[in-house]
Design a protein around this motif. Structure first.
Motif, mmCIF file in Angstrom:
data_model
loop_
_atom_site.group_PDB
_atom_site.id
_atom_site.type_symbol
_atom_site.label_atom_id
_atom_site.label_comp_id
_atom_site.label_asym_id
_atom_site.label_seq_id
_atom_site.Cartn_x
_atom_site.Cartn_y
_atom_site.Cartn_z
ATOM 1 N N GLN A 162 0.835 -1.204 0.000
ATOM 2 C CA GLN A 162 0.000 0.000 0.000
ATOM 3 C C GLN A 162 0.868 1.251 0.000
ATOM 4 N N ASP A 163 1.926 1.251 0.782
ATOM 5 C CA ASP A 163 2.831 2.397 0.824
ATOM 6 C C ASP A 163 3.546 2.589 -0.512
ATOM 7 N N VAL A 164 3.958 1.497 -1.139
ATOM 8 C CA VAL A 164 4.620 1.579 -2.443
ATOM 9 C C VAL A 164 3.668 2.180 -3.471
ATOM 10 N N VAL A 165 2.442 1.697 -3.498
ATOM 11 C CA VAL A 165 1.453 2.206 -4.463
ATOM 12 C C VAL A 165 1.182 3.689 -4.217
ATOM 13 N N ARG A 166 1.044 4.080 -2.964
ATOM 14 C CA ARG A 166 0.831 5.505 -2.657
ATOM 15 C C ARG A 166 1.998 6.354 -3.155
ATOM 16 N N SER A 167 3.212 5.896 -2.915
ATOM 17 C CA SER A 167 4.395 6.636 -3.360
ATOM 18 C C SER A 167 4.451 6.726 -4.882
ATOM 19 N N TRP A 168 4.072 5.647 -5.544
ATOM 20 C CA TRP A 168 4.068 5.642 -7.013
ATOM 21 C C TRP A 168 3.047 6.646 -7.545
ATOM 22 N N TYR A 169 1.830 6.593 -7.022
ATOM 23 C CA TYR A 169 0.790 7.509 -7.499
ATOM 24 C C TYR A 169 1.082 8.958 -7.136
ATOM 25 N N ALA A 170 1.850 9.187 -6.074
ATOM 26 C CA ALA A 170 2.258 10.547 -5.711
ATOM 27 C C ALA A 170 3.372 11.039 -6.636
ATOM 28 N N ARG A 171 3.915 10.131 -7.451
ATOM 29 C CA ARG A 171 4.952 10.439 -8.431
ATOM 30 C C ARG A 171 6.210 11.004 -7.770
ATOM 31 N N PHE A 172 6.556 10.437 -6.602
ATOM 32 C CA PHE A 172 7.775 10.872 -5.924
ATOM 33 C C PHE A 172 8.962 10.607 -6.855
ATOM 34 N N PRO A 173 9.778 11.611 -7.120
ATOM 35 C CA PRO A 173 10.903 11.422 -8.052
ATOM 36 C C PRO A 173 11.830 10.269 -7.662
ATOM 37 N N SER A 174 12.091 10.087 -6.367
ATOM 38 C CA SER A 174 12.987 9.001 -5.952
ATOM 39 C C SER A 174 12.398 7.635 -6.301
ATOM 40 N N ILE A 175 11.096 7.503 -6.198
ATOM 41 C CA ILE A 175 10.430 6.227 -6.520
ATOM 42 C C ILE A 175 10.446 5.987 -8.027
#
Length: 156
Positions: free
Chosen positions: A62-75
């Motif tokens: 869930q945290d990975v998906v949230r980070s992906w959808y937030a388009r965090f540059p590091s991710i």
């Protein structure tokens, strides 16, 4: 995401699995043609160790998906680097380089920790540190880890 384990289970042997970022998802699998000698070396040096520390993948994912959808540059950068690392791992296998394969495993583990912070229990880190002198590379298996550490040992 989520198809990698299925591709690994459906197609035996050492392989690279790829997909374009499009729907419908089409997974292409490249079987690596490795010598029997190198496969034997891998079997002798690739170990799976039960750590006794299982964890649920659901919260991590869930945290990975949230980070992906937030388009965090590091991710986003890490996701690109994961693809590059897969290709380097395949090349290490083609060249029969245990040392390079171990380096790829270590790189993968660092990338995985960046993608899913908190995926490395403290007790497991202690175990990995203790095993470091014996190994060329190490990583935990799966999104949730399942309590398993895989490591590639030095050639004797």
């Amino acid at each position: 995401g989520g198809w990698q384990d299925q591709a690994g289970g459906l197609f035996g042997g050492v392989k690279l699995a790829r997909s374009a970022a499009q729907l419908p998802l089409r997974v292409e699998v490249e079987q690596l043609s490795l010598t029997q000698d190198f496969l034997s070396v891998l079997q002798q040096h690739l170990l799976l160790v039960y750590t006794g520390k299982t964890r649920l993948a659901r919260n991590l994912l869930q945290d990975v998906v949230r980070s992906w959808y937030a388009r965090f540059p590091s991710i986003l950068q890490n996701a690109k680097q994961l693809v590059t690392s897969e290709e380097e791992c395949g090349e290490a296998c083609r060249k029969r380089s245990l040392v390079r394969l171990g380096e790829c495993m270590d790189t993968y583990w660092q990338q995985k920790k960046l993608m899913a912070p908190g995926c490395e229990p403290v007790a497991v880190r202690s175990m990995m540190n203790a095993l470091q002198p014996l190994s060329l590379g190490q990583s935990l298996a799966g999104a949730g880890g399942g309590g398993f550490l895989f490591l590639l040992t030095h050639e004797l």
